[in-house]
Write an enzyme that holds these catalytic residues in place. Structure first.
Site, PDB file in Angstrom:
ATOM      1  N   HIS A 210      -0.001   3.524 -10.373  1.00 53.62           N
ATOM      2  CA  HIS A 210      -0.985   3.924  -9.351  1.00 53.62           C
ATOM      3  C   HIS A 210      -0.294   4.745  -8.250  1.00 53.62           C
ATOM      4  CE1 HIS A 210      -4.175   3.639  -6.411  1.00 53.62           C
ATOM      5  NE2 HIS A 210      -4.850   2.703  -7.056  1.00 53.62           N
TER       6      HIS A 210
ATOM      7  N   ARG B 258       0.850  -1.199   0.000  1.00 53.15           N
ATOM      8  CA  ARG B 258       0.000   0.000   0.000  1.00 53.15           C
ATOM      9  C   ARG B 258       0.884   1.247   0.000  1.00 53.15           C
ATOM     10  NH1 ARG B 258      -4.902   0.794  -1.417  1.00 53.15           N
ATOM     11  NH2 ARG B 258      -5.631  -0.993  -0.148  1.00 53.15           N
TER      12      ARG B 258
ATOM     13  N   ASP C 175     -12.987   9.089  -6.198  1.00 51.88           N
ATOM     14  CA  ASP C 175     -12.451   8.071  -7.103  1.00 51.88           C
ATOM     15  C   ASP C 175     -12.970   8.379  -8.505  1.00 51.88           C
ATOM     16  OD1 ASP C 175     -11.384   5.871  -8.315  1.00 51.88           O
ATOM     17  OD2 ASP C 175     -12.356   4.384  -7.022  1.00 51.88           O
TER      18      ASP C 175
ATOM     19  N   ARG D  16       1.857  -6.673  -9.671  1.00 55.61           N
ATOM     20  CA  ARG D  16       2.313  -6.065  -8.416  1.00 55.61           C
ATOM     21  C   ARG D  16       2.489  -7.100  -7.304  1.00 55.61           C
ATOM     22  NH1 ARG D  16      -2.797  -3.028  -5.563  1.00 55.61           N
ATOM     23  NH2 ARG D  16      -4.301  -4.726  -5.752  1.00 55.61           N
TER      24      ARG D  16
ATOM     25  N   GLU E 285      -2.885   9.044 -10.881  1.00 59.50           N
ATOM     26  CA  GLU E 285      -2.423   7.831 -11.537  1.00 59.50           C
ATOM     27  C   GLU E 285      -2.408   7.989 -13.061  1.00 59.50           C
ATOM     28  OE1 GLU E 285      -4.979   4.662 -10.097  1.00 59.50           O
ATOM     29  OE2 GLU E 285      -5.425   5.857  -8.310  1.00 59.50           O
TER      30      GLU E 285
END
Length: 294
Positions: free
Chosen positions: A164, A74, A208, A99, A267
């Site tokens: 990201h 994170r 978002d 990832r 991002e």
């Protein structure tokens, strides 16, 4: 967490400014150069931190993120590939598998200005569990006064993807982002399309948004740390602006309850249509980050 990484014992000194270390399950590469400090996890070719000399940390890394095999980290710059967001097929990992898998450090170089590193992930039995295609994925980083990231995918397939990036800010209440364009898909509001009337995105609560016609450069204006961060996007289709807000932040086990206050995600994304790679022409996604005091 970043201080902890730099205090870890050196397992292998690769060059005078590059060392291999370990935090719990994960192998790390640490850059300690006169012009820049940075760190990477081999899992995900994941840039964890980047700090040019004389600046505050530019990236945000959660103090609660576990360094466990196969668990996404994170913070920093996760590489979302070969899909962005939830998987089309149930049971597959969100934001793809790149990832969550170990990459190989294939090349590194350094000069007076900084360090260049290339990581590689190739198709394998592990990747075919998730995705049937053969591929070679390269992640190139150039860290110094600026930070340049390029993802290059070789093979025959279509993907969606993202860099990201989590950016360290003083207080999300005093952050504005410009250069996002006007049209967006609002994922907090049933994926309805909206319009950003004044061209400035703020983050009063959970946000978002997938911006549909972004400019080439997004600018993070941080009034608390008194700086701007320019995020220049290359080979992209979209930009995403994300902050979880207080309620979601509390519910996320790998984030402090107040974690949302000190980061914003801007991002570089290719999401609203697939990006095609062929043997003759690899697909690319890239981001360049510059920081300046106001």
């Amino acid at each position: 967490m970043i201080n902890k990484i730099f205090a870890l014992p050196v397992i292998e000194q690769l060059t005078p400014v590059l060392s291999r270390r370990q935090l719990d399950d994960l192998d790390l590469i640490v850059v300690d150069h006169p012009q820049v400090k940075a760190s990477f996890a081999l899992q995900g070719a994941h840039l964890l931190s980047w700090k040019p000399v004389g600046e505050e940390e530019v990236l945000w890394l959660s103090n609660n993120t576990p360094f466990k095999t196969g668990v996404a980290l994170r913070g920093g710059v996760p590489i979302c590939w070969p899909w962005f967001g939830p998987a089309a097929q149930q049971g597959l990992p969100s934001h793809g598998f790149a990832r969550n898998l170990p990459w190989a450090l294939k090349a590194h170089n350094e000069d007076d200005n900084g360090v260049m590193l290339t990581f590689e992930l190739q198709s394998s039995e592990a990747t075919r569990k998730y995705w049937p295609h053969d591929f070679t994925l390269l992640a190139r980083f150039k860290v110094g006064k600026t930070c340049e990231i390029e993802l290059e995918a070789h093979g025959e397939f279509a993907t969606t993807s993202a860099l990201h990036s989590y950016f360290n800010v003083g207080d999300i209440a005093n952050v504005k982002v410009s250069g996002l364009g006007d049209r967006f898909i609002d994922k907090v509001n049933d994926a309805k399309e909206g319009v950003l009337t004044d061209g400035i995105q703020t983050f009063p609560d959970r946000t978002d948004r997938v911006y549909l016609n972004p400019e080439a450069c997004s600018v993070i204006h941080d009034a608390t740390l008194n700086r701007t961060i320019d995020v220049v996007h290359h080979h992209h289709l979209n930009v995403v602006g994300w902050n979880p807000g207080p309620a979601l932040s509390v519910s996320m086990g790998d984030m402090p309850d107040d974690g949302y206050k000190t980061f914003v995600c801007v991002e570089t994304v290719y999401a609203t249509a697939p990006q095609q790679a062929t043997e003759e022409k690899p697909s690319r996604l890239a981001q360049t980050i510059c920081v300046a005091k106001r």
